[in-house]
Design a protein around this motif. Structure first.
Motif, PDB file in Angstrom:
ATOM      1  N   THR A  36     -41.100  78.124  68.119  1.00 16.38           N
ATOM      2  CA  THR A  36     -40.975  78.099  69.577  1.00 16.38           C
ATOM      3  C   THR A  36     -41.816  79.178  70.256  1.00 16.38           C
ATOM      4  N   ARG A  37     -42.519  79.959  69.471  1.00 13.92           N
ATOM      5  CA  ARG A  37     -43.352  81.047  69.988  1.00 13.92           C
ATOM      6  C   ARG A  37     -42.544  82.071  70.772  1.00 13.92           C
ATOM      7  N   THR A  38     -41.355  82.377  70.252  1.00 20.85           N
ATOM      8  CA  THR A  38     -40.469  83.323  70.919  1.00 20.85           C
ATOM      9  C   THR A  38     -40.404  84.652  70.184  1.00 20.85           C
ATOM     10  N   VAL A  39     -40.352  84.616  68.854  1.00 16.81           N
ATOM     11  CA  VAL A  39     -40.136  85.821  68.049  1.00 16.81           C
ATOM     12  C   VAL A  39     -41.249  85.968  67.022  1.00 16.81           C
ATOM     13  N   ALA A  40     -41.752  87.191  66.898  1.00 19.29           N
ATOM     14  CA  ALA A  40     -42.755  87.520  65.883  1.00 19.29           C
ATOM     15  C   ALA A  40     -42.068  88.253  64.743  1.00 19.29           C
ATOM     16  N   SER A  41     -42.455  87.916  63.530  1.00 21.62           N
ATOM     17  CA  SER A  41     -41.907  88.577  62.347  1.00 21.62           C
ATOM     18  C   SER A  41     -43.037  89.030  61.437  1.00 21.62           C
ATOM     19  N   PRO A  42     -42.861  90.191  60.788  1.00 20.99           N
ATOM     20  CA  PRO A  42     -43.849  90.611  59.787  1.00 20.99           C
ATOM     21  C   PRO A  42     -43.940  89.547  58.701  1.00 20.99           C
ATOM     22  N   HIS A  43     -45.151  89.272  58.238  1.00 19.41           N
ATOM     23  CA  HIS A  43     -45.317  88.194  57.258  1.00 19.41           C
ATOM     24  C   HIS A  43     -45.924  88.689  55.944  1.00 19.41           C
ATOM     25  N   ALA A  44     -47.073  89.353  56.002  1.00 17.55           N
ATOM     26  CA  ALA A  44     -47.767  89.746  54.773  1.00 17.55           C
ATOM     27  C   ALA A  44     -48.751  90.870  55.060  1.00 17.55           C
ATOM     28  N   VAL A 141     -45.837  95.181  60.100  1.00 16.56           N
ATOM     29  CA  VAL A 141     -44.927  95.495  61.209  1.00 16.56           C
ATOM     30  C   VAL A 141     -45.735  95.743  62.480  1.00 16.56           C
ATOM     31  N   ALA A 142     -46.857  96.451  62.378  1.00 19.18           N
ATOM     32  CA  ALA A 142     -47.724  96.667  63.538  1.00 19.18           C
ATOM     33  C   ALA A 142     -48.255  95.328  64.058  1.00 19.18           C
ATOM     34  N   ALA A 143     -48.600  94.418  63.150  1.00 16.28           N
ATOM     35  CA  ALA A 143     -49.059  93.085  63.566  1.00 16.28           C
ATOM     36  C   ALA A 143     -47.944  92.357  64.321  1.00 16.28           C
ATOM     37  N   ALA A 144     -46.703  92.519  63.862  1.00 12.21           N
ATOM     38  CA  ALA A 144     -45.571  91.870  64.543  1.00 12.21           C
ATOM     39  C   ALA A 144     -45.334  92.476  65.920  1.00 12.21           C
ATOM     40  N   VAL A 145     -45.474  93.787  66.054  1.00 16.99           N
ATOM     41  CA  VAL A 145     -45.322  94.444  67.361  1.00 16.99           C
ATOM     42  C   VAL A 145     -46.382  93.917  68.331  1.00 16.99           C
ATOM     43  N   MET A 146     -47.631  93.825  67.860  1.00 15.10           N
ATOM     44  CA  MET A 146     -48.717  93.335  68.702  1.00 15.10           C
ATOM     45  C   MET A 146     -48.487  91.871  69.072  1.00 15.10           C
ATOM     46  N   LEU A 147     -48.109  91.051  68.083  1.00 15.54           N
ATOM     47  CA  LEU A 147     -47.891  89.630  68.345  1.00 15.54           C
ATOM     48  C   LEU A 147     -46.716  89.419  69.298  1.00 15.54           C
ATOM     49  N   GLN A 148     -45.652  90.202  69.145  1.00 11.32           N
ATOM     50  CA  GLN A 148     -44.517  90.063  70.059  1.00 11.32           C
ATOM     51  C   GLN A 148     -44.933  90.378  71.489  1.00 11.32           C
ATOM     52  N   SER A 149     -45.789  91.390  71.657  1.00 11.16           N
ATOM     53  CA  SER A 149     -46.309  91.721  72.983  1.00 11.16           C
ATOM     54  C   SER A 149     -47.069  90.530  73.568  1.00 11.16           C
ATOM     55  N   TRP A 150     -47.900  89.895  72.756  1.00 14.96           N
ATOM     56  CA  TRP A 150     -48.664  88.743  73.216  1.00 14.96           C
ATOM     57  C   TRP A 150     -47.736  87.582  73.556  1.00 14.96           C
ATOM     58  N   LEU A 151     -46.750  87.327  72.700  1.00 11.09           N
ATOM     59  CA  LEU A 151     -45.798  86.238  72.967  1.00 11.09           C
ATOM     60  C   LEU A 151     -45.043  86.478  74.267  1.00 11.09           C
ATOM     61  N   ASP A 152     -44.579  87.712  74.455  1.00 10.04           N
ATOM     62  CA  ASP A 152     -43.844  88.047  75.682  1.00 10.04           C
ATOM     63  C   ASP A 152     -44.724  87.829  76.907  1.00 10.04           C
ATOM     64  N   ARG A 153     -45.963  88.267  76.821  1.00 12.24           N
ATOM     65  CA  ARG A 153     -46.877  88.101  77.951  1.00 12.24           C
ATOM     66  C   ARG A 153     -47.172  86.628  78.203  1.00 12.24           C
ATOM     67  N   SER A 154     -47.336  85.849  77.145  1.00 12.58           N
ATOM     68  CA  SER A 154     -47.639  84.431  77.347  1.00 12.58           C
ATOM     69  C   SER A 154     -46.456  83.711  77.987  1.00 12.58           C
ATOM     70  N   TRP A 155     -45.227  84.130  77.660  1.00  8.61           N
ATOM     71  CA  TRP A 155     -44.050  83.548  78.319  1.00  8.61           C
ATOM     72  C   TRP A 155     -44.032  83.904  79.800  1.00  8.61           C
ATOM     73  N   LEU A 156     -44.386  85.152  80.120  1.00 13.32           N
ATOM     74  CA  LEU A 156     -44.395  85.580  81.514  1.00 13.32           C
ATOM     75  C   LEU A 156     -45.473  84.865  82.319  1.00 13.32           C
ATOM     76  N   ASP A 157     -46.610  84.595  81.660  1.00  8.83           N
ATOM     77  CA  ASP A 157     -47.747  83.982  82.337  1.00  8.83           C
ATOM     78  C   ASP A 157     -47.665  82.456  82.399  1.00  8.83           C
ATOM     79  N   THR A 158     -46.686  81.847  81.717  1.00  3.48           N
ATOM     80  CA  THR A 158     -46.564  80.403  81.690  1.00  3.48           C
ATOM     81  C   THR A 158     -45.642  79.931  82.815  1.00  3.48           C
ATOM     82  N   PRO A 159     -46.125  79.051  83.694  1.00  4.28           N
ATOM     83  CA  PRO A 159     -45.252  78.525  84.752  1.00  4.28           C
ATOM     84  C   PRO A 159     -44.085  77.753  84.133  1.00  4.28           C
ATOM     85  N   ARG A 160     -42.934  77.944  84.669  1.00  5.26           N
ATOM     86  CA  ARG A 160     -41.732  77.278  84.159  1.00  5.26           C
ATOM     87  C   ARG A 160     -41.135  76.413  85.238  1.00  5.26           C
TER      88      ARG A 160
END
Length: 160
Positions: A36-44, A141-160
Motif C-alpha cells: 500500500t506504500r504506507t510503511v517502509a521496512s529495512p530489507h537487505a 535502516v537508513a534506507a528505510a528512514v529515507m524511504l519512509q520520508s519519501w512515502l510520507d511526502r508522496s501521501w501528502l502530495d497526492t490529492p485525496r
C-alpha cells in the motif's frame, strides 16, 4: 544528464511496492515498502562490488523484480545546506546508470537523505544494539528512514 527529482514521485498513484536505496561506498542499504506504500521496512544490505556498479545495479534489479517493485527511490546525499556536493553528484550519476539498467517499467527517483544515517544510528543505539550489530544493519535502516520520508511526502502530495 537527466534531471533528478528530489521530491515526491511523478506518478504518486503508481501501484506496486517501492524499493529504497542508500548508496554507500562499501555497502548499499535496501528498504522495501508494503504493497500500500504506507510503511517502509529495512530489507537487505548489499556489499558493493569493488568497482563494478553494473553488478551492484543487477543485484538491485533482481530484488526489484522479486518484490514486484514499480518505483526505486535512491537517497541523494545533499549537504546540510541543501547544496549538491561531490557525493550528491556521484549519486546522481549512479542514479542515471541505474535508470538505464532497470528499464522503462520502473520509475527511479532521488530523495533527500540528509541525516538518515544519523537517525538510524540513534535509533539503533537507543535500542541498545551492539556497535558491531549496528554496523551490520545501519545501511538498511537508513534506507528505510529515507524511504519512509519519501512515502510520507508522496501521501501528502497526492490529492485525496
Amino acid at each position: 544528464m537527466g534531471e533528478v527529482s528530489a521530491g515526491a514521485p511523478e506518478s504518486p498513484g503508481l501501484p506496486g511496492r517501492v524499493l529504497g536505496i542508500d548508496l554507500g561506498s562499501v555497502r548499499i542499504g535496501i528498504a522495501l515498502s508494503d504493497p500500500t506504500r504506507t510503511v517502509a521496512s529495512p530489507h537487505a544490505v548489499l556489499h558493493r562490488s569493488r568497482s563494478d556498479h553494473a553488478a551492484d545495479h543487477r543485484a538491485i534489479v533482481e530484488i526489484a523484480e522479486a518484490e514486484a517493485v514499480t518505483t526505486i527511490v535512491v537517497g541523494l546525499p545533499l549537504s546540510l545546506s541543501g547544496a549538491t556536493g561531490p557525493a550528491a553528484l556521484a549519486a546522481e550519476a549512479e542514479i542515471e546508470e541505474l535508470r538505464s539498467t532497470v528499464g522503462a517499467d520502473v520509475e527511479v527517483v532521488a530523495h533527500d537523505e540528509r541525516l538518515t544515517t544519523v537517525t538510524a544510528e540513534r535509533s539503533l543505539g537507543a535500542a541498545r544494539m551492539s556497535r558491531s550489530r549496528r554496523r551490520e544493519v545501519v545501511d538498511k535502516v537508513a534506507a528505510a528512514v529515507m524511504l519512509q520520508s519519501w512515502l510520507d511526502r508522496s501521501w501528502l502530495d497526492t490529492p485525496r
